[in-house]
Write an enzyme that holds these catalytic residues in place. Structure first.
Site, mmCIF file in Angstrom:
data_model
loop_
_atom_site.group_PDB
_atom_site.id
_atom_site.type_symbol
_atom_site.label_atom_id
_atom_site.label_comp_id
_atom_site.label_asym_id
_atom_site.label_seq_id
_atom_site.Cartn_x
_atom_site.Cartn_y
_atom_site.Cartn_z
ATOM 1 N N GLN A 282 0.838 -1.201 0.000
ATOM 2 C CA GLN A 282 0.000 0.000 0.000
ATOM 3 C C GLN A 282 0.875 1.254 0.000
ATOM 4 O OE1 GLN A 282 -3.230 0.231 -0.172
ATOM 5 N NE2 GLN A 282 -3.950 -1.842 0.217
ATOM 6 N N TYR A 311 -10.453 -11.319 -2.362
ATOM 7 C CA TYR A 311 -9.542 -10.359 -3.005
ATOM 8 C C TYR A 311 -8.477 -9.958 -1.963
ATOM 9 C CZ TYR A 311 -13.724 -9.794 -5.969
ATOM 10 O OH TYR A 311 -14.836 -10.001 -6.744
ATOM 11 N N GLU A 332 -7.299 -15.009 -3.639
ATOM 12 C CA GLU A 332 -6.641 -13.959 -4.431
ATOM 13 C C GLU A 332 -6.236 -14.563 -5.783
ATOM 14 O OE1 GLU A 332 -5.535 -10.624 -4.405
ATOM 15 O OE2 GLU A 332 -4.480 -11.225 -6.223
ATOM 16 N N ASP A 380 -12.644 -6.811 -0.743
ATOM 17 C CA ASP A 380 -11.814 -5.659 -1.107
ATOM 18 C C ASP A 380 -11.438 -5.777 -2.584
ATOM 19 O OD1 ASP A 380 -10.184 -3.463 -1.191
ATOM 20 O OD2 ASP A 380 -8.624 -4.274 0.110
ATOM 21 N N CYS A 407 -12.458 0.923 -3.534
ATOM 22 C CA CYS A 407 -11.726 2.098 -4.026
ATOM 23 C C CYS A 407 -12.521 2.790 -5.124
ATOM 24 C CB CYS A 407 -10.346 1.699 -4.522
ATOM 25 S SG CYS A 407 -10.388 0.403 -5.748
HETATM 26 C C1 LIG Z 1 -7.905 -3.580 -4.012
HETATM 27 S S1 LIG Z 1 -6.788 -4.935 -4.027
HETATM 28 C C2 LIG Z 1 -6.975 -5.478 -2.367
HETATM 29 C C3 LIG Z 1 -5.811 -6.212 -1.833
HETATM 30 C C4 LIG Z 1 -5.735 -6.393 -0.327
HETATM 31 N N1 LIG Z 1 -6.995 -6.619 0.312
HETATM 32 C C5 LIG Z 1 -5.005 -5.224 0.299
HETATM 33 O O1 LIG Z 1 -5.593 -4.497 1.078
HETATM 34 O O2 LIG Z 1 -3.824 -5.058 0.010
HETATM 35 C C6 LIG Z 1 -7.703 -6.103 -4.967
HETATM 36 C C7 LIG Z 1 -7.045 -7.451 -5.122
HETATM 37 O O3 LIG Z 1 -7.939 -8.317 -5.830
HETATM 38 C C8 LIG Z 1 -7.188 -9.164 -6.678
HETATM 39 N N2 LIG Z 1 -8.163 -9.679 -7.671
HETATM 40 C C9 LIG Z 1 -8.598 -9.092 -8.812
HETATM 41 N N3 LIG Z 1 -9.557 -9.834 -9.370
HETATM 42 C C10 LIG Z 1 -9.761 -10.920 -8.574
HETATM 43 C C11 LIG Z 1 -10.639 -12.040 -8.617
HETATM 44 N N4 LIG Z 1 -11.499 -12.194 -9.603
HETATM 45 N N5 LIG Z 1 -10.578 -12.932 -7.616
HETATM 46 C C12 LIG Z 1 -9.691 -12.782 -6.603
HETATM 47 N N6 LIG Z 1 -8.816 -11.752 -6.507
HETATM 48 C C13 LIG Z 1 -8.856 -10.822 -7.482
HETATM 49 C C14 LIG Z 1 -6.086 -8.280 -7.175
HETATM 50 O O4 LIG Z 1 -4.987 -9.037 -7.620
HETATM 51 C C15 LIG Z 1 -5.759 -7.450 -5.921
HETATM 52 O O5 LIG Z 1 -4.770 -8.092 -5.149
#
Ligand SMILES: C[S@@+](CC[C@H](N)C(=O)[O-])C[C@H]1O[C@@H](n2cnc3c(N)ncnc32)[C@H](O)[C@@H]1O
Length: 455
Positions: A282, A311, A332, A380, A407
């Site tokens: 982050q 996620y 993830e 998330d 976000c």
């Molecule tokens: C906004 S980030 C949140 C990451 C974590 N919660 C954090 O606070 O650091 C969204 C995450 O979702 C993952 N992602 C995207 N599409 C996804 C899916 N269909 N299933 C699971 N993860 C996914 C991305 O790789 C990313 O790591």
């Protein structure tokens, strides 16, 4: 609509777009105006006309917004990445709160109180990772940012959004380039060696410097390492990254370790993270702690809870709440993030968090089908929000509590609508300002099951 390219139109800026451009209206048609702030009365030169909106640039400011602020440093030199910087910080936070409320109402039909945005006491020097392009002007090295839609680099002496040590690192890199006449990359021709300098800085102001080059040979690279160590406090590590492609991505795949530690250690609250040059982390460490603190508070973890963190990225939220609950299961879709998350769990001696690789919309229903059920859920997702299949699977499971971190308020509103229509109540909505001076808004919201209305 009687509006044409080249027209000059006067009006007041009444809102921002999600990119941070000003919005004015002319005979009901929205005009998106670059570099204009709410409250400005501007004469706008129209540069594009579409069916439902037009775009323009400021020809002149007829009357500046009363909420414009002055700084001791040149805000023009910060480039287009922080479009709201000239607007008072207090007003930025008010606008972000309004935006969340409006999106929830307009897109989600959800009429709910939105808490005041939690902002930063000092909304500067918060970015712990910068990727800065290099160029030459009149034969001398410059670092700065690319002028919009151009290959020209606008030099920047100081970047008030990154730690001061990063400014010093860039000064040292520039003097090394000048002293040894290192060639810099030209985006137009694709020629030249040195492209970007990546700088990651931790809580203790220790830095990892990443030199991005088109190929592995660069003359006098160890002289640079010496200069960095001698002139800049806290150089923990230096890498070279090879990026031969003309893509918009800063970093290529290959990293060469030149000096110091292989990983930078950083902290969010009591949690420790080992950051490789290619790890996601982050950008605003201070505010992320606030955000996760809210998520943890809304989850109201209890000792027999089983929680899915969907996620889950590198596992940060899971690790933040793991101590309160029985078990956390992260899902993830990026393999390396899953590996990082499992390593982070071991590093922090967290034994009740596990991370699985897969798409949340596929793996979550599968795991539930296999009997791995849960009573609470954290979401998330990226900007596009949750997949509808996933929302349907959650509705079927009927967890008592859902904590949704977002976000993007518009996809949050779309997803909350589905959950509310299926028997959930929105308990709290808390925006947190992770990126001051940009139009980004991060929101954590709580949904609880309304047992009377479940069907
Ligand atoms: C906004 S980030 C949140 C990451 C974590 N919660 C954090 O606070 O650091 C969204 C995450 O979702 C993952 N992602 C995207 N599409 C996804 C899916 N269909 N299933 C699971 N993860 C996914 C991305 O790789 C990313 O790591």
């Amino acid at each position: 609509m009687n509006i044409n390219i080249g027209d000059l139109i006067e009006g007041e800026i009444i809102d921002f777009t999600h990119e941070g451009n000003g919005v004015m209206k002319h005979e009901g048609l929205p005009i998106f105006v670059e570099e204009a702030l709410i409250g400005d009365v501007v004469r706008t030169k129209i540069i594009g006309v579409k069916k439902s909106f037009a775009t323009g640039v400021v020809d002149s400011i007829v009357k500046p917004s009363p909420d414009r602020v002055e700084y001791r440093f040149d805000i023009e030199a910060l480039g287009g990445g922080v479009p709201l910087i000239g607007y008072s910080y207090e007003k930025q936070l008010e606008w972000k709160r309004r935006k969340v409320r409006q999106d929830l109402l307009r897109i989600g039909g959800i009429d709910v109180k939105v808490n005041p945005v939690i902002g930063m006491g000092y909304p500067f020097r918060y970015r712990n990772h910068s990727q800065v392009p290099l160029g030459k002007v009149e034969g001398r090295a410059v670092t700065g940012y690319y002028l919009r839609k151009s290959s020209e680099i606008v030099p920047m002496e100081e970047d008030h959004l990154q730690p001061e040590v990063a400014d010093q690192i860039l000064r040292t890199v520039r003097s090394w380039v000048d002293r040894y006449d290192i060639s810099v990359y030209d985006r137009n021709s694709g020629e030249g060696i040195l492209r970007h300098v990546g700088i990651r800085t931790n809580e203790n102001n220790e830095s990892m410097v990443i030199l991005v080059t088109t190929f592995s040979q660069i003359p006098n690279k160890f002289q640079l390492v010496h200069m960095l160590v001698r002139e800049c406090p806290g150089i923990a590590s230096v890498y070279q990254n090879i990026n031969p492609m003309s893509s918009r991505f800063t970093y290529g795949r290959e990293y060469i370790h030149l000096f110091g530690k292989e990983k930078l250690t950083d902290y969010i609250g009591d949690l420790q993270f080992e950051i490789s040059p290619d790890s996601f982390f982050q950008i605003n460490r201070q505010q992320v702690k606030v955000l996760y603190g809210k998520a943890r508070e809304y989850l109201e973890g209890e000792k027999d809870d089983i929680v899915y963190d969907l996620y889950s990225g590198i596992g940060t939220i899971s690790l933040f709440v793991a101590g309160d609950v029985n078990r956390v299961i992260g899902i993830e879709s990026v393999k390396s993030a899953v590996k990082n998350a499992n390593e982070n769990a071991s590093l922090n001696n967290v034994a009740n968090a596990e991370f699985h690789y897969g798409k949340a919309e596929d793996l979550f229903p599968q795991m539930i089908g296999n009997g791995v059920r849960a009573n609470k859920i954290i979401l998330d997702p990226p900007r596009k929000g949750c997949d509808k299949e996933l929302i349907n699977a959650i509705i079927e499971l009927k967890p008592e509590r859902i904590v949704y971190v977002s976000c993007n308020p518009s996809t949050l509103a779309r997803d909350l609508k589905l959950l509310v229509e299926s028997g959930y109540m929105v308990g709290e909505v808390q925006p947190v300002d992770m990126f001051p001076h940009t139009a980004h808004v991060e929101v954590v919201s709580l949904l609880v099951i309304n047992k009377d209305h479940l069907y």
